[in-house]
Design an enzyme around this catalytic site. Structure first.
Site, PDB file in Angstrom:
ATOM      1  CG  ASP A  33      26.014  57.497  75.197  1.00 37.79           C
ATOM      2  OD1 ASP A  33      26.292  56.818  76.194  1.00 37.79           O
ATOM      3  OD2 ASP A  33      25.426  57.024  74.213  1.00 37.79           O
ATOM      4  CG  ASP A  34      29.235  55.464  77.291  1.00 37.07           C
ATOM      5  OD1 ASP A  34      28.189  55.325  77.945  1.00 37.07           O
ATOM      6  OD2 ASP A  34      29.603  54.653  76.417  1.00 37.07           O
ATOM      7  CB  CYS A  73      22.629  53.556  76.857  1.00 41.77           C
ATOM      8  SG  CYS A  73      24.338  53.875  76.393  1.00 41.77           S
ATOM      9  NE  ARG A  77      20.927  57.043  76.652  1.00 36.83           N
ATOM     10  CZ  ARG A  77      21.537  58.143  76.216  1.00 36.83           C
ATOM     11  NH1 ARG A  77      20.818  59.172  75.794  1.00 36.83           N
ATOM     12  NH2 ARG A  77      22.855  58.203  76.174  1.00 36.83           N
ATOM     13  CE  LYS A 126      22.501  55.698  73.232  1.00 32.69           C
ATOM     14  NZ  LYS A 126      23.790  55.239  73.789  1.00 32.69           N
ATOM     15  CG  HIS A 128      19.815  53.114  73.400  1.00 31.49           C
ATOM     16  ND1 HIS A 128      21.113  52.968  73.853  1.00 31.49           N
ATOM     17  CD2 HIS A 128      19.458  51.905  72.890  1.00 31.49           C
ATOM     18  CE1 HIS A 128      21.514  51.738  73.636  1.00 31.49           C
ATOM     19  NE2 HIS A 128      20.528  51.078  73.051  1.00 31.49           N
ATOM     20  CB  SER A 151      24.515  52.833  70.847  1.00 29.63           C
ATOM     21  OG  SER A 151      24.136  52.922  72.202  1.00 29.63           O
ATOM     22  CG  HIS A 205      28.367  55.031  72.999  1.00 25.01           C
ATOM     23  ND1 HIS A 205      28.823  54.171  72.020  1.00 25.01           N
ATOM     24  CD2 HIS A 205      27.643  54.266  73.864  1.00 25.01           C
ATOM     25  CE1 HIS A 205      28.389  52.951  72.280  1.00 25.01           C
ATOM     26  NE2 HIS A 205      27.673  52.976  73.394  1.00 25.01           N
ATOM     27  CG  ASP A 257      24.553  57.531  79.197  1.00 23.36           C
ATOM     28  OD1 ASP A 257      25.731  57.880  79.437  1.00 23.36           O
ATOM     29  OD2 ASP A 257      24.267  56.721  78.292  1.00 23.36           O
ATOM     30  CG  ASN A 258      26.385  54.935  81.222  1.00 22.99           C
ATOM     31  OD1 ASN A 258      25.386  54.696  80.538  1.00 22.99           O
ATOM     32  ND2 ASN A 258      27.600  54.989  80.702  1.00 22.99           N
ATOM     33  CE  LYS A 278      28.144  51.543  78.113  1.00 15.11           C
ATOM     34  NZ  LYS A 278      28.073  52.151  76.770  1.00 15.11           N
TER      35      LYS A 278
END
Length: 468
Positions: A33-34, A73, A77, A126, A128, A151, A205, A257-258, A278
């Site tokens: 994540d991130d 996020c 996903r 996660k 989300h 998150s 994250h 994810d990003n 992001k």
């Protein structure tokens, strides 16, 4: 005699079908994540050691131009699991603890397709995509779920097990280890049949935490320690697959994810040579580190530099498992099995970049990327200011950092790409205008911002950070 012949034919058919099913690969998809483009050894990081993720790249394939479908996020996903632009059904931003909506039940995920074909399907980490019952993982094709439904910086963080809340108190320093244990246990329970394991880490994250075993282990502070613990987790999953002699029949993918949340400074990642991060549709927010291996099927040591999308995994996994895609809806992802196995080029070299308002902000086709005019955003505690700009054109092969605007030099390319983008958007059909929040985003839910900096501190008052 006819009955006997029919009986033998039936037995042979059952045996043949069983053998065919045994050849279906397992899938392990590990999602950070991130995570930034510059945060892994195989992407040039020298201050963070990631030997297990680097092993996936060395024994499989590393993508240089792999794109998420969103710079945040939830939509990223959704795109991964459904193979579709989430703008088709109105998801542009992220869900919050006060959101009553989620990914619609009508959407079909890769988990649902594989589950219907006999795969064991598990989600760890996660989610989300909506924490209300109708939108939870078990209603979207997963046999089991353990993790945090949104998150880890949002209010009321808790662990869910399947459809129930299991723990109200979460020790985030143990989160990576906990997810790793759950993942290894899932493999152990389902090793005798094909399985699909989706491991979606909350880290890195913010707020970021590493266990005591990894604190101080890297040369990039706490953030680097977290990435090295994530790499350890990848190693434990690979170790389990090897111990059960499943590695050669398992497709393993590691991605993000990003891009990195660079506004978080030393608690955010690095986009490397890419621009921004992001929440923005410059490549720093959209291009993500992605590696994959499948021992004996994906040749070792490949680097693929064509455009690839996170939406491609859904049709690719379906193809590898010999499972039919739904025929009642368009799938935006493209089957990249031949890219992985033979290095053949992806069928298409184009991708649309949607902003948080659901509008197309950029478009890449081959070497060139166009960015549409942008009006400077208002600064906030979670989003720094990017200055206004007119139409931009970049040659991404020569200028991956998006620094040299070629718009004035190449008006014909600009015109052609705008026409291509308009045609691509028209082909998607009408976009759904749908409110995904119960209320507008409220930064009081971002607990890490309060805890780390305090609402009355000078950090919140830095006009250069939030308001310019």
């Amino acid at each position: 005699m006819k009955k006997l012949a029919f009986l033998w034919a039936s037995i042979l058919c059952v045996v043949a079908c069983h053998q065919e099913k045994k050849q279906q690969p397992n899938f392990v998809f590990i999602f950070a994540d991130d995570l930034g483009y510059g945060d892994l050894g195989c992407y040039g990081a020298t201050d963070i050691k990631t030997p297990h993720i680097d092993r996936i790249a060395a024994q499989g394939i590393r993508f240089t131009d792999f794109y998420s479908a969103s710079s945040v996020c939830s939509p990223s996903r959704a795109a991964l699991l459904t193979g579709r632009y989430p703008q088709r059904w109105g998801l542009h931003g992220v869900y919050f603890p006060q959101s009553f909506s989620g990914m619609p039940a009508e959407e079909i995920t890769i988990a649902e397709l594989l589950q219907a074909d006999g795969y064991a399907t598990g989600c760890v980490g996660k989610w989300h995509l909506g924490h209300m019952y109708d939108h939870a993982p078990l209603q979207q094709g997963f046999d089991s779920y353990f993790g945090i439904p949104y998150s880890n910086d949002m209010a009321s963080v808790f662990y869910m097990r399947d459809n129930a809340m299991e723990e109200y108190t979460v020790d985030q320093s143990q989160m990576i280890k906990r997810y790793t244990e759950e993942s290894v246990e899932f493999i152990d329970q389902h090793k005798s049949r094909p399985f699909y394991l989706y491991v979606a880490h909350n880290m890195p994250h913010v707020p970021i935490y590493a266990s005591d075993d990894f604190l101080g282990s890297s040369n990039r502070g706490l953030y680097g320690d977290v990435i090295q613990e994530l790499d350890w987790s990848v190693g434990k999953i690979i170790e389990k697959l090897e111990a059960e002699e499943l590695l050669e029949n398992t497709v393993i993918v590691f991605s993000s994810d990003n891009g990195p949340w660079i506004v978080m400074e030393d608690h955010g990642g690095s986009a490397g040579e890419l621009r921004e991060g992001k929440q923005f549709t410059f490549d720093g927010g959209m291009r993500v580190p992605t590696v994959a291996m499948w021992s004996g099927s994906i040749p070792a040591g490949q680097t693929y530099s064509g455009v690839v999308s996170q939406m491609d995994w859904m049709p690719t996994f379906a193809s590898m498992a010999d499972v039919a895609l739904p025929d009642d809806r368009p799938i935006d992802g493209i089957d990249i099995t031949e890219v992985l196995i033979s290095g053949a080029p992806r069928e298409d070299d184009a991708v649309i970049f949607f902003g948080l308002d659901g509008e197309a902000q950029a478009y890449r086709d081959g070497d060139y990327k166009i960015k549409l005019p942008w009006t400077a955003n208002q600064g906030s505690p979670g989003r720094h200011v990017v200055p206004s700009h007119d139409t931009l054109l970049f040659n991404m092969r020569e200028d991956p950092g998006e620094q040299k605007n070629l718009a004035d030099q190449e008006p014909l390319i600009i015109q052609e790409m705008i026409q291509e983008l308009e045609s691509a958007i028209d082909s998607l059909g009408p976009m759904v205008d749908r409110q995904v929040y119960q209320t507008a985003p409220d930064y009081s839910h971002y607990t890490h911002l309060r805890d780390r900096h305090g609402e009355g501190t000078e950090y919140w008052k830095k006009t250069s950070k939030w308001n310019n």
